[in-house]
Write a protein that holds these residues in place. Structure first.
Motif, PDB file in Angstrom:
ATOM      1  N   LEU A  39       0.843  -1.186   0.000  1.00 21.20           N
ATOM      2  CA  LEU A  39       0.000   0.000   0.000  1.00 21.20           C
ATOM      3  C   LEU A  39       0.881   1.241   0.000  1.00 21.20           C
ATOM      4  O   LEU A  39       1.949   1.249   0.612  1.00 21.20           O
ATOM      5  CB  LEU A  39      -0.916   0.016   1.224  1.00 21.20           C
ATOM      6  N   THR A  41       1.116   5.122   1.066  1.00 21.58           N
ATOM      7  CA  THR A  41       0.521   6.126   1.940  1.00 21.58           C
ATOM      8  C   THR A  41       1.196   7.469   1.676  1.00 21.58           C
ATOM      9  O   THR A  41       2.328   7.684   2.100  1.00 21.58           O
ATOM     10  CB  THR A  41       0.701   5.728   3.416  1.00 21.58           C
ATOM     11  N   THR A  82      -4.384   6.926   2.012  1.00 17.85           N
ATOM     12  CA  THR A  82      -3.961   5.712   1.325  1.00 17.85           C
ATOM     13  C   THR A  82      -4.475   5.769  -0.098  1.00 17.85           C
ATOM     14  O   THR A  82      -5.655   6.076  -0.321  1.00 17.85           O
ATOM     15  CB  THR A  82      -4.523   4.449   2.014  1.00 17.85           C
ATOM     16  N   THR A  84      -5.842   4.184  -3.410  1.00 16.79           N
ATOM     17  CA  THR A  84      -6.603   2.959  -3.668  1.00 16.79           C
ATOM     18  C   THR A  84      -6.797   2.673  -5.144  1.00 16.79           C
ATOM     19  O   THR A  84      -7.200   1.571  -5.511  1.00 16.79           O
ATOM     20  CB  THR A  84      -7.985   3.049  -3.012  1.00 16.79           C
TER      21      THR A  84
END
Length: 221
Positions: A39, A41, A82, A84
């Motif tokens: 992920l 960030t 975050t 997506t």
């Protein structure tokens, strides 16, 4: 030798697309990106808009989640979120060797992004990736440099380094001050607000990469 590329990407092909569309005056500047568990960030600065309006728009934006305001300053606020979706370009840069995003600014429906590649091969691979995934962009500049990027060890951008160094040379940080913010801005030929933002973000980068990562020395008796 490092290769520097400056791109312009439509916001609809990148992050915060619907937010930038709903808020035409919004300015988003990515401060840094942390990568964990696949992920990404981002930490980014938001300015030129009402923060309630930004947070409302961001909460409905499919490209970001879990946005959180971390700090407020006079001319901008720092957020964390975050990513997506719709960020294939930046995901590729951070998950493949030889590419580092140095600057990214979203405003008026477009993103201006500066990426450093470790050589021609990583750049060619990046271009092949974006072409293969139909990621539309315009290459504004592509250049090499044999001079190390000053301040890079502290994660300073070139503009932040220039602003801090000029302000220091002109005595802005002396006590009492030997010059004014307006005078430093005039020397750099930029707006006072732009200088204020560069100094603030430069201080943020210096603290994050020095005080925040260096343990306190033991106090001597």
């Amino acid at each position: 030798m490092s290769l520097f590329a400056e791109f312009r990407i439509r916001s609809e092909d990148f992050a915060l697309s619907s937010t930038l569309e709903r808020l035409p005056d919004l300015v988003v500047e990515i401060d840094r990106v942390a990568a964990t568990d696949e992920l990404l960030t981002p930490y980014f600065w938001v300015s030129e808009v009402d923060l309630d309006a930004f947070e409302s728009a961001a909460s409905e934006d499919p490209t970001v989640a879990d946005h959180r305001r971390l700090d407020d300053f006079e001319s901008a606020s720092l957020y964390r979120a975050t990513w997506t979706g719709d960020v294939d370009t930046i995901v590729y840069a951070y998950t493949h060797g030889g590419a580092t995003i140095l600057e990214a600014k979203g405003q008026g429906g477009v993103w201006d992004i500066k990426i450093r590649f470790d050589g021609r091969d990583p750049f060619d691979e990046f271009k092949e990736f974006t072409d293969g995934h139909d990621i539309a962009y315009r290459l504004e500049q592509l250049y090499e440099t044999s001079r190390p990027r000053t301040g890079s060890r502290y994660n300073l951008s070139e503009k932040q380094h220039e602003a801090l160094n000029t302000a220091w040379e002109m005595g802005y940080f002396e006590e009492p001050r030997e010059t004014t913010l307006d005078a430093v801005a005039a020397e750099l030929d930029i707006a006072r607000q732009s200088l204020s933002q560069r100094l603030r973000r430069g201080h943020h980068a210096l603290i994050a990469n020095t005080i925040r990562v260096t343990p306190l020395a033991e106090e001597k008796a």
